[in-house]
Design an enzyme around this catalytic site. Structure first.
Site, mmCIF file in Angstrom:
data_model
loop_
_atom_site.group_PDB
_atom_site.id
_atom_site.type_symbol
_atom_site.label_atom_id
_atom_site.label_comp_id
_atom_site.label_asym_id
_atom_site.label_seq_id
_atom_site.Cartn_x
_atom_site.Cartn_y
_atom_site.Cartn_z
ATOM 1 C CE LYS A 192 -3.499 1.547 3.282
ATOM 2 N NZ LYS A 192 -4.958 1.688 4.183
ATOM 3 C CD GLU A 245 9.238 -6.135 7.291
ATOM 4 O OE1 GLU A 245 8.815 -5.546 6.600
ATOM 5 O OE2 GLU A 245 8.887 -6.143 8.468
ATOM 6 N N GLY A 267 -4.691 -2.693 5.203
ATOM 7 C CA GLY A 267 -4.299 -3.274 5.301
ATOM 8 C C GLY A 267 -4.443 -4.776 5.078
ATOM 9 N NE ARG A 268 -5.779 -4.805 11.441
ATOM 10 C CZ ARG A 268 -5.429 -2.921 11.509
ATOM 11 N NH1 ARG A 268 -4.489 -3.693 11.136
ATOM 12 N NH2 ARG A 268 -5.752 -2.159 12.878
ATOM 13 C CD GLU A 273 -1.492 -4.638 12.126
ATOM 14 O OE1 GLU A 273 -0.531 -5.208 12.161
ATOM 15 O OE2 GLU A 273 -2.289 -4.891 11.170
ATOM 16 C CG HIS A 309 -4.598 -36.615 16.861
ATOM 17 N ND1 HIS A 309 -4.410 -37.655 17.770
ATOM 18 C CD2 HIS A 309 -5.186 -36.432 16.367
ATOM 19 C CE1 HIS A 309 -5.259 -38.727 16.977
ATOM 20 N NE2 HIS A 309 -6.037 -37.751 16.174
ATOM 21 C CE LYS A 350 6.061 -0.962 9.993
ATOM 22 N NZ LYS A 350 5.554 -0.134 8.693
HETATM 23 C C1 G6Q Z 1 -3.058 -3.847 8.144
HETATM 24 C C2 G6Q Z 1 -0.883 -3.102 8.427
HETATM 25 C C3 G6Q Z 1 -0.024 -4.350 7.945
HETATM 26 C C4 G6Q Z 1 0.883 -3.502 6.499
HETATM 27 C C5 G6Q Z 1 1.730 -4.194 6.286
HETATM 28 C C6 G6Q Z 1 2.449 -4.448 4.802
HETATM 29 O O1 G6Q Z 1 -3.749 -3.489 8.519
HETATM 30 O O2 G6Q Z 1 -1.130 -1.892 8.334
HETATM 31 O O3 G6Q Z 1 0.164 -5.512 8.021
HETATM 32 O O4 G6Q Z 1 -0.648 -3.917 5.802
HETATM 33 O O5 G6Q Z 1 3.114 -3.416 6.954
HETATM 34 O O6 G6Q Z 1 2.253 -2.482 4.365
HETATM 35 P P1 G6Q Z 1 2.318 -2.490 2.961
HETATM 36 O O7 G6Q Z 1 0.633 -2.868 2.312
HETATM 37 O O8 G6Q Z 1 2.318 -0.504 2.625
HETATM 38 O O9 G6Q Z 1 3.524 -3.174 2.480
#
Ligand code: G6Q
Length: 549
Positions: A209, A215, A269-270, A355, A386, A514
């Site tokens: 986003k 990463e 994002g989530r 989160e 199990h 971070k």
């Molecule tokens: C979710 C968070 C988080 C995000 C990641 C990746 O709600 O905001 O998990 O999706 O940190 O972020 P980017 O899509 O910006 O790389």
């Protein structure tokens, strides 16, 4: 303030629930089936292909009435209206929360800052579906003229967990494309995937986003380098696409504007698998199945928005969870899907739930003195039995558990499904009914054990029972039903956030680590390790300097 703002512990219903808790805490679920003759009828709900049985819980009709009263006092109905109408309910980031708009059925306008966003959603979907069709038909070619057979989703957190979980869950509906997911920053993760793919026939989806995530950018850059070791620069446009809001950064990365799929600020994002972030899902199962996934979620949205609280499945699940979290002081909840396809649903929901609601400050910015976010854990059905079910059956902790099962299997395989469902049902029965000492003794007598042996062994074989579960029995694992299932949990998150008086849609808690990791990386690169605490200093030296222990 866009959302209601009440300290839940100060509401009348909360106080009534406290008194009610003291009054009923010693009753067992089994006894409640005796005293409440209509219990099953009152606590089991049917919605489309879903049968949701909430009767195996430590609660009475009165509990439900009080929880509903609590929801009303907390002004849940007006909060739901704000959520769906695009008000900026993510107040700390000043954003609307509109993943529901991505799967809205019908043509009603949905406005953000006065502008209808539905035409934009439609355009984004058309672009995604058109692209998927080209790739799936083989019309889209790699740089040597071959069609695509593999896709690699490069993203993390919300840009990985949803697409990965859904793609895996709907593998049955898959096609000739093999999906891979790269998320972790260690080079080992992507290196293992690169071993399995051919650059000439692979499509890389860079999903971020912000397009600033360490990463994702590290992985995307290294994979790009690997790709260019055998392909010319001009091939990038046939093999790399991006999903992001940050057009400038994408341009700098070298991805052509026509290969960019949009994301919006009003999707967290989530909660973004329903948007272009779900491109890997759309490719892996095709646009028709993807559309059904959206439809299922959209239908559950309608149920959540329009059903009265007493029949509202996500709301009731949320209220029951609050009952255990805040009155029984349960610390965690387990989620057990009885299908290997959903083995990663618990991990996916861990992010969604923890989160969102792992917050210790209320909507006024004050520290909270009651419990919020539950710990979520789980694994797929019989595997879990199990592994850790011992603790759920006989441990000292109260662990309300969701059992999710499907009546029909996708493949016909002899009596496997009957065995699976028998386990699914037996577990909730065992957790509620337990096994008394008298039964244990009788069983041991029948086995021919001596009186002394029986006395010694019996305590270990007793199950106290009275352990609560919710059962979600769904007709079949289809894209539509999976969409609805995920939406149930999304709305459960929302309701809990409203009642706990917290902001569910930000995630400031992931920022500090971070920030510090960037600082440490800089120090290490510049060989200038500044003063940290003694433990951190030593770890940095240990990791980056030779000769340290
Ligand atoms: C979710 C968070 C988080 C995000 C990641 C990746 O709600 O905001 O998990 O999706 O940190 O972020 P980017 O899509 O910006 O790389």
């Amino acid at each position: 303030m866009k959302l209601p703002n009440h300290n839940p512990t100060q509401l009348t219903a909360w106080k009534e629930l406290e008194a009610h808790f003291s009054a009923i805490q010693d009753q067992t679920i089994l006894n409640l089936f005796e005293t409440e003759k209509d219990r099953l009828n009152q606590l089991a709900f049917t919605w489309e292909d879903f049968y949701v049985d909430l009767s195996k819980n430590r609660l009475t009709q009165k509990t439900i009435q009080l929880l509903i009263k609590l929801a009303k006092e907390a002004e849940l109905p007006s909060a739901i209206a704000s959520y769906f109408s695009g008000e900026a309910i993510n107040e700390t980031e000043n954003r609307a929360v509109l993943h529901t708009a991505l799967r809205a059925q019908g043509n009603t306008a949905i406005k953000v800052d006065g502008e209808d966003i539905t035409p934009e959603i439609k355009r984004a979907k058309e672009k995604m579906y058109g692209f998927a069709k080209e790739v799936l038909s083989g019309q889209w070619k790699g740089y040597t003229g071959k069609s695509i057979d593999s896709i690699v989703n490069i993203g993390i957190g919300g840009s990985d967990l949803g697409p990965a979980m859904v793609t895996e869950a709907l593998e049955y509906y898959g096609n000739h494309l093999t999906p891979y997911f790269v998320s972790n920053v260690e080079g080992d993760h992507h290196k293992e995937i690169l071993k399995k793919i051919d650059p000439e026939t692979t499509l890389f989806l860079v999903i971020s986003k912000t397009f600033t995530t360490q990463e994702t950018l590290s992985n995307a850059n290294s994979i790009r380098e690997w790709f260019l070791s055998s392909a010319p620069e001009s091939a990038i446009s046939q093999h790399f696409v991006a999903i992001s809001t940050n057009l400038e950064k994408i341009d700098a990365f070298g991805i052509a504007p026509e290969n960019v799929f949009p994301m919006n600020d009003w999707v967290g994002g989530r909660f973004s698998l329903w948007s272009s972030v779900g491109l890997s899902i759309c490719l892996a199962i095709g646009p028709d199945h993807f559309e059904n996934l959206l439809r299922g979620a959209g239908a559950m949205d309608q149920h959540f928005r329009d059903s009265p609280t007493e029949k509202n499945i996500p709301t009731l699940l949320a209220l029951i969870s609050i009952w255990y979290n805040n009155f029984w002081q349960a610390e965690s909840e387990a989620i057990i899907p009885y299908t290997q396809y959903l083995r990663n649903l618990p991990a996916y929901l861990q992010q969604g739930i923890m989160e969102s609601n792992g917050k210790g400050v209320d909507r006024n910015g004050n520290a909270i003195n009651y419990q919020t976010g539950t710990l979520i854990w789980g694994a797929s059905g019989t595997n879990a039995q199990h592994a850790f079910f011992q603790l759920i059956h006989q441990g000292t902790k109260l662990i309300p558990t969701d059992f999710i099962g499907f009546k029909e299997s996708l493949h016909e395989t002899g009596d496997h499904q009957a065995k699976l469902l028998s386990n699914f049902i037996a577990q909730t029965e065992a957790l509620m009914c337990g096994k008394s000492e008298a039964t244990v003794q009788k069983e041991l007598e029948e086995k021919g054990l001596s009186k002394e042996q029986i006395l010694q062994l019996a305590p270990f074989k007793v199950f106290t029972g009275n352990r609560p579960t919710n059962t979600l029995l769904i007709k079949k694992l289809t894209p539509y039903n999976l969409g609805a299932l995920i939406a149930i949990y999304e709305h459960k998150i929302f309701v809990q956030g409203i009642l706990w008086n917290i902001f569910s849609y930000d995630q400031w808690g992931v920022e500090l680590g971070k920030q510090l990791s960037s600082a440490i990386l800089e120090e290490v690169k510049n060989k200038a390790i500044t003063a940290h605490d003694p433990s951190t200093n030593h770890l940095i030296k240990n990791c980056f300097n030779e000769g340290q222990k």
